[in-house]
Structure formats: structure tokens, C-alpha cells
Design a protein around this motif. Structure first.
Motif, PDB file in Angstrom:
ATOM      1  N   LYS A 101       0.841  -1.191   0.000  1.00 44.35           N
ATOM      2  CA  LYS A 101       0.000   0.000   0.000  1.00 44.35           C
ATOM      3  C   LYS A 101       0.879   1.245   0.000  1.00 44.35           C
ATOM      4  O   LYS A 101       2.049   1.198   0.392  1.00 44.35           O
ATOM      5  N   VAL A 102       0.287   2.358  -0.453  1.00 39.92           N
ATOM      6  CA  VAL A 102       1.027   3.621  -0.524  1.00 39.92           C
ATOM      7  C   VAL A 102       0.640   4.473   0.678  1.00 39.92           C
ATOM      8  O   VAL A 102      -0.537   4.799   0.862  1.00 39.92           O
ATOM      9  N   VAL A 103       1.629   4.805   1.505  1.00 35.55           N
ATOM     10  CA  VAL A 103       1.407   5.624   2.694  1.00 35.55           C
ATOM     11  C   VAL A 103       1.765   7.065   2.357  1.00 35.55           C
ATOM     12  O   VAL A 103       2.917   7.363   2.004  1.00 35.55           O
ATOM     13  N   ILE A 104       0.770   7.948   2.460  1.00 38.01           N
ATOM     14  CA  ILE A 104       0.964   9.357   2.091  1.00 38.01           C
ATOM     15  C   ILE A 104       0.703  10.223   3.314  1.00 38.01           C
ATOM     16  O   ILE A 104      -0.417  10.251   3.833  1.00 38.01           O
ATOM     17  N   THR A 358      -4.462   1.622  -1.459  1.00 35.73           N
ATOM     18  CA  THR A 358      -4.023   0.504  -2.290  1.00 35.73           C
ATOM     19  C   THR A 358      -3.411   1.059  -3.561  1.00 35.73           C
ATOM     20  O   THR A 358      -3.585   2.252  -3.885  1.00 35.73           O
ATOM     21  N   PHE A 359      -2.700   0.212  -4.305  1.00 38.76           N
ATOM     22  CA  PHE A 359      -2.112   0.682  -5.554  1.00 38.76           C
ATOM     23  C   PHE A 359      -3.197   1.215  -6.489  1.00 38.76           C
ATOM     24  O   PHE A 359      -3.016   2.233  -7.167  1.00 38.76           O
ATOM     25  N   ALA A 360      -4.350   0.539  -6.541  1.00 37.83           N
ATOM     26  CA  ALA A 360      -5.439   0.967  -7.422  1.00 37.83           C
ATOM     27  C   ALA A 360      -5.990   2.315  -6.971  1.00 37.83           C
ATOM     28  O   ALA A 360      -6.273   3.193  -7.809  1.00 37.83           O
ATOM     29  N   GLU A 361      -6.148   2.505  -5.668  1.00 41.44           N
ATOM     30  CA  GLU A 361      -6.651   3.788  -5.145  1.00 41.44           C
ATOM     31  C   GLU A 361      -5.645   4.907  -5.416  1.00 41.44           C
ATOM     32  O   GLU A 361      -6.034   6.038  -5.744  1.00 41.44           O
ATOM     33  N   TYR A 362      -4.359   4.600  -5.283  1.00 41.53           N
ATOM     34  CA  TYR A 362      -3.348   5.607  -5.573  1.00 41.53           C
ATOM     35  C   TYR A 362      -3.388   5.996  -7.051  1.00 41.53           C
ATOM     36  O   TYR A 362      -3.346   7.188  -7.381  1.00 41.53           O
ATOM     37  N   ASP A 363      -3.489   5.001  -7.938  1.00 43.44           N
ATOM     38  CA  ASP A 363      -3.546   5.283  -9.373  1.00 43.44           C
ATOM     39  C   ASP A 363      -4.764   6.150  -9.704  1.00 43.44           C
ATOM     40  O   ASP A 363      -4.683   7.071 -10.533  1.00 43.44           O
ATOM     41  N   VAL A 367      -4.854   9.910 -11.421  1.00 43.47           N
ATOM     42  CA  VAL A 367      -5.689  10.198 -12.603  1.00 43.47           C
ATOM     43  C   VAL A 367      -6.580  11.398 -12.331  1.00 43.47           C
ATOM     44  O   VAL A 367      -6.683  12.323 -13.153  1.00 43.47           O
ATOM     45  N   ASN A 368      -7.232  11.411 -11.167  1.00 42.67           N
ATOM     46  CA  ASN A 368      -8.121  12.518 -10.829  1.00 42.67           C
ATOM     47  C   ASN A 368      -7.356  13.829 -10.734  1.00 42.67           C
ATOM     48  O   ASN A 368      -7.843  14.882 -11.137  1.00 42.67           O
TER      49      ASN A 368
END
Length: 371
Positions: A101-104, A358-363, A367-368
Motif C-alpha cells: 500500500k502507498v502511505v501518504i 491501495t495501488f489501485a486507489e493511488y492510481d 488520474v483525478n
């Protein structure tokens, strides 16, 4: 008037002129109560807590990376000064991958890394290792597996998306004039607030700058340190730098400014001064820690940090034991003790808000943003 009275009159007029025109930019004078209520309210609204660097206990001790302050991390050669610096710079400026997962962190900031010995690509691979969580050695030797390749590719996407947040510049032969010009360039041109300068040493450029004045090496190093501190204070930016240690550091289990190589005066103006060494190089200290770790049932650290200066901080003269992953520049703080190895467990960690995607949520977020 008597003769004495005339002299006092003239002296008084001279003092008035001196106070008006001499060093007025470096002097602040007022009564203790002026603006005090507003100061207290401002601190209630916005506490003096900086952005998070690597290590939750260290963040508590120094209250994060505070603007207007200068921190110094001293360590022997090969003990990870540059990697510690890169890890902190990345923690402030870019997300990282943990458990797929991507931690921001909520409020990432612009940073710049000044290196005096490494090339740009040597810093880039450290950044890639930090963000991906893949050991740098595997990246350098091309021995990553399919899963790690996926992490690295995602990390590259992350670093490129946050590209404006992390700058790298090489200053091969620094002088005070060059350093000051380059730092102010990033502050004024790019709006950068967090600066990592690796590290304070006697370069030919620094020594030649004062050759005609016959200034000693330790004085030149002090002047460089003072310049960095002045830039931090005057421009309200955070600066972290480092120094080497002298040969006496292994002879003491309590390390302080007396073990800094070149000039003890380097530590005079800094707001936070720490010394980091590998436990494997201090057998007597490692033996003491092994007993504490066994009793406390916590992981074995590989780094000990002596906090010898902590201006406006809650603790000083303490030891922080941590596990530093040299391959990824990531840190996990394990325990805190007094200088006599008594465990300190009464402290409140600072909570920093962050998002875990998740990777999909980050992508989808990227995009947004682009749209």
C-alpha cells in the motif's frame, strides 16, 4: 554642568545613535509582557511541532523538523550519515510503500539534498530504495525478484509524480559563499523549506576562502555552521547537516559535542545535536543493551543515538536505540533510556495524519489529479 555631567550628556547622545544604527538587525528588545498573550494563543492554535522525520520516538524528542531550526547528526565514517539524511528528506517529501500500500503523509513538503561526496545517481538509488522498501543492494546488482520489480516500478511512478518535492544538488568543493548562494536560490526560487546539507567538513574551497585571513580550520568550520544556522533562522527553513566524529568517541559510553571532529563550536548554535553510532562498534554498550532488550522483550537495535543538545525540547542527555535499515534508509525506534541505561517509557508520541491507499486507489488519485 560639571565636567563629569558634560561627559555623561555626550555619552548618552552617542549611545542613542549607536542603538539606532549599529547592529539593529541583530538585536531585539522589548518588555517581557509585550505580545505574550498573543504568543501563547498562537502556540495553542499552532503548536511548535515540525513535520515528521524518520522515527516516532525521535520525533517526540525533537518535535519533528521545526522551521527556523538547525539539526546536526554526527557519526563515524561509514555509519550512515548520508542514509539517515536521505531517509529524513524522503519522509518529508514523498510517500512510501508499505505492505503493498502507498502511505501518504497529509502535508508533504518540498526538500533539497545537497551532497558533497556522492553523485546524483547515488542519491537517487537511495531514494528509490526508501520509497519502494527494496534493499538498495538488490537495485544496484539487478537481483530483484518479480514482486520487488513491481514495487520498484510503482516507486518510480510515485517519485516522478512528486518530482518537484525532492531536489538533489552536488557541491563538490563547497565554500561558505557557494553554499549560501545555492541554499538561498532554492529558498527563493523554488520555495523550499527543508534543506539537508551533507556534511560540514574542511573542503579546499572552505579553507581557501579564508587563506589570506589566516583563520584556523576549526574557526572556518564554526563559521560554516553559523552560516547554516543563520540561513535557517532568517529564512524560517529547516536545515539538517552532519559531521564526523573524532577518535575519542569509542572511549566513552556517553557521547557529546566533545566527540565532534574539527570544532566543538559547531554544536554551539545548533538547536538539536545528536550522535549516531552502530552498536556493533561499541561492544560494552551492546552488552548492556542486550540485557535490557531481553528483559523488555523488544527487538535488538543496531544503532544508538546520544542526544546531547535539544533546545526547547522535552529531553536531553538521553539515548535512543533504533533499528536502522541501511539498505532502505528506513528507521524503527525501539526504546529510550537515560545516559545510565535506565529505560524511559513515559513519553507521548506525536500523531501525524496520513492516508493509506491501495495501488489501485493511488492510481485513481493520480488520474483525478491530472484531470
Amino acid at each position: 554642568y560639571s565636567v563629569e555631567g558634560i561627559l555623561e550628556k555626550v555619552k548618552g547622545r552617542l549611545v542613542t545613535v549607536e542603538n539606532e544604527y549599529i547592529a539593529r538587525n541583530n538585536i531585539q528588545a522589548q518588555t517581557a509582557g509585550k505580545g505574550l498573550a498573543q504568543l501563547y494563543q498562537d502556540l495553542k492554535d499552532t503548536p511548535e511541532i515540525g513535520m515528521p522525520i524518520e522515527g516516532d520516538i525521535l520525533n517526540y524528542i525533537v518535535r519533528g523538523a521545526r522551521l527556523g531550526k538547525m539539526y546536526i547528526n554526527s557519526a563515524p565514517s561509514g555509519h550512515g550519515k548520508t542514509r539517515f539524511m536521505v531517509g529524513n528528506a524522503c519522509a518529508l517529501s514523498v510517500p512510501r510503500i508499505e505492505n503493498n500500500k502507498v502511505v501518504i503523509k497529509e502535508d508533504l513538503r518540498k526538500t533539497v539534498i545537497f551532497t558533497t561526496e556522492q553523485k546524483v545517481d547515488e542519491i537517487q538509488t537511495l531514494v528509490l530504495a526508501y520509497v519502494s522498501g527494496v534493499n538498495e543492494n538488490k537495485i544496484l546488482t539487478g537481483t530483484v525478484d518479480a514482486y520487488e520489480e513491481k514495487l520498484i516500478q510503482k516507486a518510480i511512478d510515485i517519485i516522478e509524480f512528486y518530482d518537484e518535492n525532492l531536489h538533489i544538488e552536488v557541491i563538490g568543493d563547497p565554500s561558505i559563499a557557494t553554499i549560501k548562494a545555492r541554499l538561498l536560490n532554492y529558498i527563493t526560487k523554488f520555495g523550499i523549506e527543508y534543506i539537508f546539507y551533507d556534511y560540514i567538513f574542511s573542503s579546499p574551497g572552505l579553507l581557501s576562502e579564508f587563506r589570506d585571513l589566516k583563520i584556523r580550520e576549526d574557526v572556518a568550520l564554526m563559521m560554516l555552521s553559523n552560516t547554516l544556522k543563520e540561513i535557517a533562522a532568517e529564512n524560517n527553513v529547516f536545515i539538517q547537516s552532519g559531521t564526523q566524529l573524532n577518535d575519542r568517541w569509542q572511549k566513552s559510553l556517553v557521547r557529546n559535542v566533545n566527540h565532534v571532529r574539527g570544532s566543538k563550536a559547531i554544536g554551539d548554535k545548533v538547536d538539536v545535536g545528536i550522535i549516531s553510532v552502530m552498536l556493533s562498534d561499541v561492544p560494552e554498550e551492546k552488552e548492556k543493551v542486550e540485557k535490557i532488550v531481553e528483559e523488555a522483550n523488544v527487538p535488538m537495535p543496531n544503532i544508538v543515538v546520544d542526544v546531547y543538545k535539544n533546545r526547547r525540547g522535552p529531553l536531553t542527555g538521553v539515548k535512543l536505540f533504533r533499528h536502522f535499515d541501511h539498505g532502505t534508509c528506513r528507521v524503527k525506534d525501539i526504546m529510550l533510556t537515560s545516559s545510565s541505561f535506565k529505560v524511559i517509557d513515559e513519553y507521548d508520541l506525536i500523531e501525524y495524519e496520513q492516508s493509506v491507499l491501495t495501488f489501485a486507489e493511488y492510481d485513481e488519485m493520480v488520474v483525478n489529479f491530472n484531470e
